[in-house]
Write a protein that holds these residues in place. Structure first.
Motif, PDB file in Angstrom:
ATOM      1  N   PHE A  66      -3.966 -30.432 -40.111  1.00  0.00           N
ATOM      2  CA  PHE A  66      -4.572 -31.719 -39.750  1.00  0.00           C
ATOM      3  C   PHE A  66      -4.522 -31.942 -38.241  1.00  0.00           C
ATOM      4  CE2 PHE A  66      -3.992 -36.227 -38.743  1.00  0.00           C
ATOM      5  CZ  PHE A  66      -5.183 -36.742 -39.238  1.00  0.00           C
ATOM      6  N   LEU A  67      -3.382 -31.622 -37.676  1.00  0.00           N
ATOM      7  CA  LEU A  67      -3.245 -31.808 -36.236  1.00  0.00           C
ATOM      8  C   LEU A  67      -4.130 -30.838 -35.457  1.00  0.00           C
ATOM      9  CD1 LEU A  67       0.600 -32.405 -35.835  1.00  0.00           C
ATOM     10  CD2 LEU A  67      -1.231 -34.086 -35.854  1.00  0.00           C
ATOM     11  N   ALA A  68      -4.295 -29.628 -36.023  1.00  0.00           N
ATOM     12  CA  ALA A  68      -5.158 -28.646 -35.356  1.00  0.00           C
ATOM     13  C   ALA A  68      -6.602 -29.108 -35.366  1.00  0.00           C
ATOM     14  CB  ALA A  68      -5.021 -27.285 -36.048  1.00  0.00           C
ATOM     15  N   SER A  69      -6.961 -29.862 -36.408  1.00  0.00           N
ATOM     16  CA  SER A  69      -8.347 -30.341 -36.481  1.00  0.00           C
ATOM     17  C   SER A  69      -8.570 -31.639 -35.698  1.00  0.00           C
ATOM     18  CB  SER A  69      -8.732 -30.569 -37.962  1.00  0.00           C
ATOM     19  OG  SER A  69      -7.910 -31.594 -38.521  1.00  0.00           O
ATOM     20  N   TRP A  70      -7.463 -32.197 -35.100  1.00  0.00           N
ATOM     21  CA  TRP A  70      -7.580 -33.446 -34.307  1.00  0.00           C
ATOM     22  C   TRP A  70      -8.430 -33.172 -33.076  1.00  0.00           C
ATOM     23  CZ3 TRP A  70      -6.255 -38.376 -35.363  1.00  0.00           C
ATOM     24  CH2 TRP A  70      -6.267 -39.284 -34.314  1.00  0.00           C
ATOM     25  N   SER A  71      -9.365 -34.039 -32.816  1.00  0.00           N
ATOM     26  CA  SER A  71     -10.316 -33.822 -31.722  1.00  0.00           C
ATOM     27  C   SER A  71      -9.580 -33.728 -30.384  1.00  0.00           C
ATOM     28  CB  SER A  71     -11.327 -34.969 -31.690  1.00  0.00           C
ATOM     29  OG  SER A  71     -12.157 -34.844 -30.567  1.00  0.00           O
ATOM     30  N   THR A  72      -9.873 -32.653 -29.696  1.00  0.00           N
ATOM     31  CA  THR A  72      -9.256 -32.486 -28.369  1.00  0.00           C
ATOM     32  C   THR A  72      -9.899 -33.383 -27.333  1.00  0.00           C
ATOM     33  OG1 THR A  72     -10.766 -30.651 -27.955  1.00  0.00           O
ATOM     34  CG2 THR A  72      -8.612 -30.096 -28.858  1.00  0.00           C
ATOM     35  N   ASN A  73     -11.050 -33.945 -27.671  1.00  0.00           N
ATOM     36  CA  ASN A  73     -11.720 -34.860 -26.741  1.00  0.00           C
ATOM     37  C   ASN A  73     -11.160 -36.269 -26.789  1.00  0.00           C
ATOM     38  OD1 ASN A  73     -13.500 -32.844 -25.858  1.00  0.00           O
ATOM     39  ND2 ASN A  73     -14.899 -33.223 -27.578  1.00  0.00           N
ATOM     40  N   SER A  74     -10.293 -36.523 -27.789  1.00  0.00           N
ATOM     41  CA  SER A  74      -9.725 -37.865 -27.912  1.00  0.00           C
ATOM     42  C   SER A  74      -8.735 -38.115 -26.785  1.00  0.00           C
ATOM     43  CB  SER A  74      -9.033 -38.017 -29.265  1.00  0.00           C
ATOM     44  OG  SER A  74      -8.379 -39.265 -29.321  1.00  0.00           O
ATOM     45  N   HIS A  75      -8.719 -39.370 -26.277  1.00  0.00           N
ATOM     46  CA  HIS A  75      -7.771 -39.701 -25.210  1.00  0.00           C
ATOM     47  C   HIS A  75      -6.349 -39.827 -25.752  1.00  0.00           C
ATOM     48  CE1 HIS A  75      -8.527 -43.653 -26.982  1.00  0.00           C
ATOM     49  NE2 HIS A  75      -7.389 -44.053 -26.423  1.00  0.00           N
ATOM     50  N   VAL A  76      -6.194 -39.858 -27.084  1.00  0.00           N
ATOM     51  CA  VAL A  76      -4.868 -39.925 -27.710  1.00  0.00           C
ATOM     52  C   VAL A  76      -4.514 -38.544 -28.226  1.00  0.00           C
ATOM     53  CG1 VAL A  76      -3.472 -40.969 -29.519  1.00  0.00           C
ATOM     54  CG2 VAL A  76      -5.207 -42.347 -28.335  1.00  0.00           C
TER      55      VAL A  76
END
Length: 428
Positions: A66-76
């Protein structure tokens, strides 16, 4: 001017440092309070979101995916670390174990840590710091304006008494220039220009004395020269009208006597005028007054039987021997002129002062006449037919005493019953 410069420097430095420090602390407190309030309200939603994510991931078997799929473009940013990788002090450890999020702040981010108790892992929510610089520019401008206006106000408060004293000095100088010679500046202890005000008062006093003396000199010249001039004119006319050798010889003697009297008067006037000059040089060094009095008394050989004086050791003062001898001779001559049978000269040390007393057994001087006698061309009592000179002796004594920072005063003699002249010097 030293007091003025130091007080101005003190006021400016105190205002700049004190006001700057106060405003800086006040701004920091306001900024910190605002930052805390703003951060607390902004982070509340992130805490709620992080807590929900932590509860979900703690039960989820594929948390890493799930964390790997977290958007890297997010500011968080989201990351997982082992519980053992986050050592904490005991107090924080206890709070963190009960599920309370842990907030840490780095240079660029705010890190909120959430415990996943089942997985013994820690979820880290990374939030970039917000730039509050633009939001504080208005506040900074306000505080900067307050700072400079505060310094200006403090300096104006400091300048007010200075301006008031300068206006007072200007008014006094203007009034003095218009003829009010008794005009003086009132000096207060808090005045920044007290030295200038004192110099003005001394100057005014000096000018007033000079003007008063010039008036007296003018009156004396007009009075004392008029009589011998009238006699001289009469003698010349009588000399022209007689052929008798005896009368011509008598008139010539009278004319010669009148000319001598006029010469003496002119010499006295020139001598006093010289003493009135501001540039008179007083060559001061240690003088033994006992020895100087012996010399002056020795000049009165024919009247030594009237002088009661006994030299006692040595008493030194700082002074000019020539002018001190002039002072002593004038006082002794004055006492001999008004004494009936004797005068007494005393010289004693009183603490750090040397006191000279010259008294006589004459008729004395009325208290209301004493200050007048210190002025030039003011004569004493002539009721007993005694020659009183030109009235310059005590005026010369007064001036010489001033040059030597001595005090000159007139009293009644307790021992002899006449006048007593006292000169108090600073001893060595």
């Amino acid at each position: 001017m030293k007091k003025l410069s130091l007080s101005l420097l003190f006021v400016v430095l105190t205002a700049a440092i004190g006001l700057g420090w106060t405003l800086d602390n006040f701004f920091a407190q306001m900024n910190l309070s605002e930052h805390k309030t703003k951060s607390s309200s902004e982070l509340l939603s992130y805490r709620q979101m992080g807590s929900a994510l932590a509860n979900t991931l703690d039960r989820h078997t594929a948390a890493e995916q799930f964390l790997a799929s977290w958007s890297t473009n997010s500011h968080v940013g989201l990351s997982l670390i082992s519980r053992s990788e986050l050592p904490l002090p005991l107090e924080l450890e206890n709070n963190f174990s009960t599920g309370i999020p842990l907030e840490l702040e780095s240079e660029n981010n705010i890190l909120i840590h959430f415990l996943l108790p089942s997985r013994q892992q820690v979820l880290i929510l990374s939030i970039p710091k917000l730039n509050d610089k633009d939001g504080n520019e208005g506040l900074r401008l306000v505080f900067t304006s307050v700072f400079y206006l505060g310094i200006l106000g403090i300096v104006l408060i400091w300048l007010y008494p200075l301006i008031r004293h300068l206006q007072q000095l200007r008014k006094s100088a203007q009034a003095f220039g218009e003829g009010a010679l008794d005009q003086r500046v009132t000096i207060t202890r808090t005045s920044y220009i007290a030295d200038i005000e004192m110099e003005f008062n001394r100057m005014a006093q000096r000018i007033q004395i000079l003007v008063d003396d010039n008036k007296l000199l003018g009156n004396a010249v007009s009075h004392d020269l008029r009589t011998p001039l009238a006699r001289l004119r009469f003698g010349i006319e009588a000399l022209q009208q007689t052929d008798n050798p005896a009368n011509r010889d008598k008139y010539q003697r009278h004319i010669s006597r009148d000319i001598d009297e006029m010469e003496k008067l002119v010499a006295v006037l020139l001598n006093y005028a010289r003493m009135e000059q501001a540039m008179v040089k007083v060559d001061q060094h240690a003088i033994d007054l006992n020895s100087l009095i012996n010399q002056c008394v020795g000049l009165q050989e024919s009247l030594n039987n009237k002088i009661e004086w006994a030299s006692k050791g040595e008493l030194y003062v700082d002074g000019d021997e020539h002018y001190l001898a002039m002072l002593l001779n004038n006082l002794i001559d004055n006492a001999l002129e008004h004494a009936n049978t004797k005068i007494r000269i005393e010289l004693v040390r009183v603490k750090n002062k040397v006191v000279l007393k010259i008294s006589d057994d004459g008729s004395g001087i009325a208290e209301d006449k004493r200050l007048e006698l210190l002025k030039p061309f003011t004569r004493g009592d002539m009721s007993e037919g005694k020659k009183s000179g030109y009235g310059m002796g005590l005026a010369i004594v007064t001036r010489i005493a001033q040059w030597h920072n001595a005090e000159f005063s007139i009293h009644d003699s307790v021992a002899l019953g006449g006048a007593e002249f006292v000169v108090t010097f600073i001893g060595k």
